[in-house]
Design an enzyme around this catalytic site. Structure first.
Site, short mmCIF file in Angstrom:
data_model
loop_
_atom_site.label_atom_id
_atom_site.label_comp_id
_atom_site.label_asym_id
_atom_site.label_seq_id
_atom_site.Cartn_x
_atom_site.Cartn_y
_atom_site.Cartn_z
CG HIS A 1 4.65 -6.12 6.16
ND1 HIS A 1 3.49 -5.40 6.13
CD2 HIS A 1 4.51 -7.13 5.26
CE1 HIS A 1 2.67 -5.94 5.23
NE2 HIS A 1 3.28 -6.99 4.68
CB CYS B 1 -2.12 -1.45 7.61
SG CYS B 1 -1.29 -0.77 6.17
CG ASN B 2 2.31 1.78 11.05
OD1 ASN B 2 2.47 2.50 12.02
ND2 ASN B 2 2.56 0.49 11.08
CB THR B 3 0.38 2.38 4.68
OG1 THR B 3 1.70 1.94 4.99
CG2 THR B 3 0.40 3.25 3.45
CB CYS C 1 5.95 -0.76 8.21
SG CYS C 1 5.30 -1.99 7.07
CE1 TYR D 1 -3.55 -2.53 0.36
CE2 TYR D 1 -4.20 -1.41 2.38
CZ TYR D 1 -4.45 -2.36 1.41
OH TYR D 1 -5.59 -3.11 1.49
N GLY D 2 2.06 1.10 0.57
CA GLY D 2 2.93 2.27 0.80
C GLY D 2 3.27 3.08 -0.43
N1 DGL Z 1 1.90 -3.29 7.05
C1 DGL Z 1 1.77 -2.07 6.29
C2 DGL Z 1 2.08 -0.89 7.19
O1 DGL Z 1 2.04 -1.04 8.40
C3 DGL Z 1 2.58 -2.19 5.04
C4 DGL Z 1 2.24 -1.17 4.05
C5 DGL Z 1 2.49 -1.55 2.63
O2 DGL Z 1 1.81 -2.45 2.15
O3 DGL Z 1 3.29 -0.86 2.01
O4 DGL Z 1 2.33 0.20 6.76
#
Ligand code: DGL
Length: 263
Positions: free
Chosen positions: A187, A75-77, A185, A44-45
């Site tokens: 992940h 998810c932070n994003t 993030c 998503y980022g």
């Molecule tokens: N786990 C997502 C986060 O916390 C990953 C975002 C991504 O998919 O770029 O931002």
């Protein structure tokens, strides 16, 4: 209607939010859960704010259709780009996750903290607001974790490519004398062993997982939705819209059910 047994819903762009799910399940062992991994659309980022909002709406509707009693945006994003819209649009409570800049700002002695997060998170208005609130003496060294989510989603967690990227991102922070690193993030907690090897023991690694679990408990209590009774068998249902092997590996737990499903 008694809805205590309804699941806590989670979503993430992929498998990373399981790091949050683990913290929540450890703190709230009587709860049923439902987790949506939108791996098909990861990362998503690098998507636009509008796209992240659309994915977040789609994920929320899926979880609500399955009776989620509360939604953890793992998810932070998605949190930093979409949670305000989700809260306006739906009646259910949303728990978000933001980079733990504030706690890092409180513990730093060198007055320098590093943050590793996605471009979508670092560019967000919510992140700008949060970072504007910490001690102005503290310098935040931002680094986009370009490529890290892709490698994790592909199962290359402990790979030479991963270690090379982490070296590239972390060495400059170390040269600037950071004494705390924020993992922005969901992940990234899966990379802590490699990150620890690079940083050594003296730099603190800070993530938001436990804080999210505590907040989830608090809101469930406040809304009278906490599952307080022990049930015979809790249900933990995972849906992923891509091949599920990495999810199996990260969960490594026979108590969960994982289904590959288009959504
Ligand atoms: N786990 C997502 C986060 O916390 C990953 C975002 C991504 O998919 O770029 O931002």
């Amino acid at each position: 209607m008694n809805t205590h047994h309804h699941p806590i819903g989670f979503f993430d762009s992929g498998v990373g939010g399981t790091s949050i799910w683990k913290e929540v399940v450890e703190l709230l062992p009587h709860e049923n859960t439902l987790y949506l991994a939108d791996s098909k659309n990861a990362p998503y980022g690098k998507k636009s704010k509008e796209e992240i909002i659309q994915f977040s709406i789609k994920n929320t509707e899926f979880l609500l259709n399955q009776n989620a009693k509360i939604i953890v945006v793992a998810c932070n994003t998605a949190t930093t780009n979409a949670i305000e819209i989700l809260r306006e649009k739906y009646d259910v409570a949303f728990i978000g996750i933001e980079p733990a800049i504030k706690p890092a700002g409180l513990v730093t002695q060198t007055k320098k903290i590093g943050i590793l997060a996605t471009q979508g998170t670092l560019n967000s208005t919510l992140f700008e607001t949060t970072s504007g609130k910490i001690d102005p003496e503290v310098t935040i060294i931002e680094q986009v974790g370009e490529g890290l989510v892709d490698l994790i989603e592909n199962g290359q967690i402990d790979s030479p490519e991963m270690n090379a990227l982490l070296e590239t991102y972390l060495q400059p922070m170390m040269h600037q004398n950071v004494d705390a690193l924020v993992l922005g993030c969901t992940h990234y907690p899966y990379l802590i062993p490699q990150i620890r090897l690079i940083l050594g023991e003296s730099i603190k690694i800070i993530d938001s997982g436990l804080a999210v679990a505590r907040q989830t408990k608090h809101i469930l209590q406040q809304q009278g939705l906490l599952q307080t009774q022990t049930i015979a068998k809790t249900s933990h249902q995972f849906y992923i819209n891509k091949e599920a092997s990495v999810l199996h590996r990260l969960l490594n737990n026979s108590q969960v059910s994982i289904e590959e499903k288009a959504f």
